[in-house]
Scaffold this motif. Structure first.
Motif, PDB file in Angstrom:
ATOM      1  N   UNK A 144      -0.584  12.746  -5.043  1.00 21.48           N
ATOM      2  CA  UNK A 144      -1.625  13.052  -5.943  1.00 21.48           C
ATOM      3  C   UNK A 144      -3.017  12.494  -5.057  1.00 21.48           C
ATOM      4  N   UNK A 145      -4.200  13.001  -5.483  1.00 21.95           N
ATOM      5  CA  UNK A 145      -5.304  12.681  -4.672  1.00 21.95           C
ATOM      6  C   UNK A 145      -6.370  11.810  -5.595  1.00 21.95           C
ATOM      7  N   UNK A 146      -6.285  10.558  -5.580  1.00 22.16           N
ATOM      8  CA  UNK A 146      -7.307   9.720  -6.486  1.00 22.16           C
ATOM      9  C   UNK A 146      -8.697  10.249  -6.061  1.00 22.16           C
ATOM     10  N   UNK A 147      -9.065  10.465  -4.779  1.00 20.30           N
ATOM     11  CA  UNK A 147     -10.269  10.762  -4.297  1.00 20.30           C
ATOM     12  C   UNK A 147     -10.365  11.745  -3.373  1.00 20.30           C
ATOM     13  N   UNK A 148     -11.291  12.632  -3.396  1.00 20.71           N
ATOM     14  CA  UNK A 148     -11.362  13.744  -2.334  1.00 20.71           C
ATOM     15  C   UNK A 148     -12.857  14.043  -2.432  1.00 20.71           C
ATOM     16  N   UNK A 149     -13.309  14.620  -1.136  1.00 19.05           N
ATOM     17  CA  UNK A 149     -14.614  15.239  -1.027  1.00 19.05           C
ATOM     18  C   UNK A 149     -14.965  15.698   0.241  1.00 19.05           C
ATOM     19  N   UNK A 150     -16.059  15.878   0.492  1.00 20.66           N
ATOM     20  CA  UNK A 150     -16.622  16.421   1.903  1.00 20.66           C
ATOM     21  C   UNK A 150     -18.143  16.014   1.915  1.00 20.66           C
ATOM     22  N   UNK A 185       0.890  -1.121   0.123  1.00 14.31           N
ATOM     23  CA  UNK A 185      -0.040   0.134  -0.218  1.00 14.31           C
ATOM     24  C   UNK A 185       0.740   1.410  -0.071  1.00 14.31           C
ATOM     25  N   UNK A 186       0.339   2.130  -0.843  1.00 13.39           N
ATOM     26  CA  UNK A 186       1.058   3.669  -0.787  1.00 13.39           C
ATOM     27  C   UNK A 186       0.130   4.772  -0.640  1.00 13.39           C
ATOM     28  N   UNK A 187      -0.937   4.038  -0.449  1.00 12.56           N
ATOM     29  CA  UNK A 187      -1.923   5.298  -0.174  1.00 12.56           C
ATOM     30  C   UNK A 187      -2.549   5.541   1.278  1.00 12.56           C
ATOM     31  N   UNK A 188      -2.933   6.794   1.392  1.00 12.14           N
ATOM     32  CA  UNK A 188      -3.380   7.084   2.802  1.00 12.14           C
ATOM     33  C   UNK A 188      -4.758   7.633   2.924  1.00 12.14           C
ATOM     34  N   UNK A 189      -5.633   7.166   3.505  1.00 10.07           N
ATOM     35  CA  UNK A 189      -6.972   7.822   3.566  1.00 10.07           C
ATOM     36  C   UNK A 189      -6.902   8.713   4.865  1.00 10.07           C
ATOM     37  N   UNK A 190      -7.146   9.971   4.618  1.00  6.76           N
ATOM     38  CA  UNK A 190      -7.395  10.867   5.525  1.00  6.76           C
ATOM     39  C   UNK A 190      -8.657  11.341   5.779  1.00  6.76           C
ATOM     40  N   UNK A 206      -4.163   0.528   0.028  1.00 10.48           N
ATOM     41  CA  UNK A 206      -4.260   1.564   1.411  1.00 10.48           C
ATOM     42  C   UNK A 206      -3.172   0.885   2.183  1.00 10.48           C
ATOM     43  N   UNK A 207      -2.344   1.894   2.482  1.00 13.63           N
ATOM     44  CA  UNK A 207      -1.237   1.819   3.524  1.00 13.63           C
ATOM     45  C   UNK A 207      -1.879   2.077   5.019  1.00 13.63           C
ATOM     46  N   UNK A 208      -2.574   2.996   5.232  1.00 12.66           N
ATOM     47  CA  UNK A 208      -2.990   3.436   6.628  1.00 12.66           C
ATOM     48  C   UNK A 208      -4.106   4.431   6.540  1.00 12.66           C
ATOM     49  N   UNK A 209      -4.537   4.761   7.730  1.00  9.89           N
ATOM     50  CA  UNK A 209      -5.732   5.782   7.685  1.00  9.89           C
ATOM     51  C   UNK A 209      -5.224   6.980   8.576  1.00  9.89           C
ATOM     52  N   UNK A 210      -5.265   8.159   8.342  1.00 10.06           N
ATOM     53  CA  UNK A 210      -4.896   9.275   9.028  1.00 10.06           C
ATOM     54  C   UNK A 210      -6.148  10.009   9.436  1.00 10.06           C
ATOM     55  N   UNK A 211      -6.239  10.200  10.890  1.00  4.73           N
ATOM     56  CA  UNK A 211      -7.533  10.832  11.474  1.00  4.73           C
ATOM     57  C   UNK A 211      -6.933  12.370  11.804  1.00  4.73           C
ATOM     58  N   UNK A 223      -8.023  10.815  -0.265  1.00  5.19           N
ATOM     59  CA  UNK A 223      -7.281   9.506  -0.623  1.00  5.19           C
ATOM     60  C   UNK A 223      -5.872   9.919  -1.306  1.00  5.19           C
ATOM     61  N   UNK A 224      -4.927   9.822  -0.412  1.00  4.28           N
ATOM     62  CA  UNK A 224      -3.578  10.635  -0.992  1.00  4.28           C
ATOM     63  C   UNK A 224      -2.687   9.447  -1.379  1.00  4.28           C
ATOM     64  N   UNK A 225      -1.994   9.409  -2.534  1.00  2.00           N
ATOM     65  CA  UNK A 225      -1.300   8.580  -3.134  1.00  2.00           C
ATOM     66  C   UNK A 225       0.229   9.203  -2.747  1.00  2.00           C
ATOM     67  N   UNK A 226       0.966   8.370  -2.092  1.00  2.00           N
ATOM     68  CA  UNK A 226       2.047   8.907  -1.414  1.00  2.00           C
ATOM     69  C   UNK A 226       3.361   9.049  -2.415  1.00  2.00           C
TER      70      UNK A 226
END
Ligand SMILES: Nc1ncnc2c1ncn2[C@@H]1O[C@H](COP(=O)(O)OP(=O)(O)O)[C@@H](O)[C@H]1O
Ligand SMILES: CC(=O)OP(=O)(O)O
Ligand SMILES: [Mg+2]
Length: 397
Positions: A42-48, A18-23, A84-89, A35-38
């Motif tokens: 880049x941001x493969x996905x983002x929203x609110x 995994x090289x992506x982090x979901x924030x 996915x490598x991790x989730x950051x909160x 979703x950040x591709x480390x």
């Protein structure tokens, strides 16, 4: 970087790759996610998901997080992805216990829960995000990045309230400060914009979003900030009063007969710009001012007056100021707020370039006149990227 997977496929790869982090950035009334591709940031996905608990919005944070998970699933980027490598909160209050990004364990979660009374609008939302993500992916590292962490360096003279020392000690009453991830990111980015080493630069950062705070950063180290024990102190905000005489609370209790929760709701949710003119969005206030609306004008003036007070105060705290940086929704987008806040400050070495200030442009940029001793900058914040970097660094060990 042996584990990096760059094959461009939508999914697949080995489990350790995994090289992506979901924030997840859960606010009091919204959940922002990215979703950040480390490999390339880049941001493969983002929203609110906005308007949580309001009319026309979703019911609560748990529902908002289900919506986030569904949207990611629909894009083929769900939480089950092996990339996915991790989730950051984002966690708003870390108290004195947490001053660094922290891998979340049951014990850490319990400690974050114990801090709920210090951030009742924010920490419960953060906890819900952690619980949902852990349930969906118990195998993944989950990291908490605290709003308070960057402010841990504030000296005692600025961090302590002048109240009975034993009471303060017993109940943890001191200035913690918030939006620290943003203040750290923006102060660094401001030094980069000036082409200088952050260690040599003094910056006043004005984070003006729905919540708003100012900080004084000396050589990359935070030395003062406007928010305090809770995110209620300081600047005028969308719905929060910022500074009021604490006597207002007693007066409302004794004379108006209001209870503690009523006063809390009044100051946190029915005050600020909203309380002054019925609108908390600076765009609407701008429109109404253009139509000659006196309440909107007053709200704007109170907002700007408070901002100028803090710029003056933090100029005194820092002694030498190299830059004032405007960031977050209002700071990045409202030329009118920047213009009004910086006007007539030549005595502090600040001269805005009104033409440059009025131009809308992406990215970090200078809006001061070449003759200005203090640079004035618009510096977009990126809390999600900062959280992703911290999370990835910790998850990879
Ligand atoms: N073009 C604009 N002009 C003035 N204000 C704006 C503009 N765009 C956004 N804003 C303001 O930014 C605020 C939201 O900022 P944001 O940093 O996203 O806040 P938060 O993270 O606290 O939700 C909105 O309330 C709005 O007033
Ligand atoms: C701490 C704080 O005020 O956060 P927000 O601006 O997201 O409400
Ligand atoms: Mg924000």
């Amino acid at each position: 970087m042996s584990g990096r997977q760059d094959d461009g496929r939508a999914d697949g790869g080995g489990e350790q790759h995994g090289t992506r982090v979901l924030v997840l950035n859960s606010g009091s009334s919204s959940v922002k996610y990215q979703l950040v591709e480390m490999a390339d940031e880049s941001r493969p996905a983002a929203g609110v998901v906005e308007r949580i608990g309001e009319r026309g919005g979703v019911a609560d944070h748990a529902q908002a997080l289900r919506t986030v998970a569904e949207r990611l699933d629909a894009e083929g980027l769900g939480l089950d992805s092996p990339r996915l490598a991790a989730v950051g909160h984002r966690v708003v209050h870390g108290g004195t216990r947490f001053t660094e990004p922290t891998l979340i364990t049951d014990e850490v979660l319990a400690e974050i829960r114990a801090l709920v009374p210090l951030a009742p609008l924010h920490n419960p939302a953060n906890i819900t995000g952690i619980e949902v993500a852990r349930r969906l992916r118990p195998d993944l590292p989950q990291v908490a990045v605290f709003d308070t962490a960057f402010h841990a360096t504030i000296p005692e003279a600025a961090a302590r309230y002048a109240i009975d020392a034993a009471t303060a000690e017993r109940y943890g009453i001191r200035r913690y400060g918030f939006h620290g991830t943003s203040h750290a990111y923006v102060s660094q980015a401001t030094a980069a914009l000036l082409g200088r080493d952050p260690a040599d630069v003094n910056v006043i950062v004005l984070h003006l979003g729905n919540g708003a705070s100012a900080s004084a950063v000396r050589g990359g180290v935070c030395v003062d900030t406007s928010m305090g024990l809770t995110p209620l102190e300081g600047l005028v905000m969308g719905t929060r009063s910022g500074d009021v005489d604490p006597g207002v609370v007693f007066h409302l209790a004794r004379v108006a007969g209001m209870g503690t929760d009523d006063i809390d709701t009044l100051l946190n949710k029915k005050s600020g710009l909203l309380g002054l003119c019925g609108a908390n969005d600076m765009r609407e206030i701008g429109r109404r001012m253009a139509e000659g609306d006196a309440d909107a004008r007053l709200a704007f003036d109170v907002y700007v007056h408070r901002l100028r007070r803090y710029v003056g105060a933090f100029t005194a705290v820092l002694g030498r100021v190299d830059a004032v940086a405007f960031t977050a929704g209002v700071g990045e987008n409202s030329a009118a707020v920047r213009e009004a806040a910086m006007s007539g400050l030549q005595g502090l070495g600040i001269t805005l370039d009104s033409v440059a200030n009025a131009v809308r442009a992406p990215g970090a940029r200078l809006v001061s006149a070449p003759s200005s001793r203090v640079a004035v900058a618009v510096v977009p914040t990126d809390e999600e990227l900062a959280i992703a970097r911290d999370t990835y660094a910790l998850a990879r060990g």
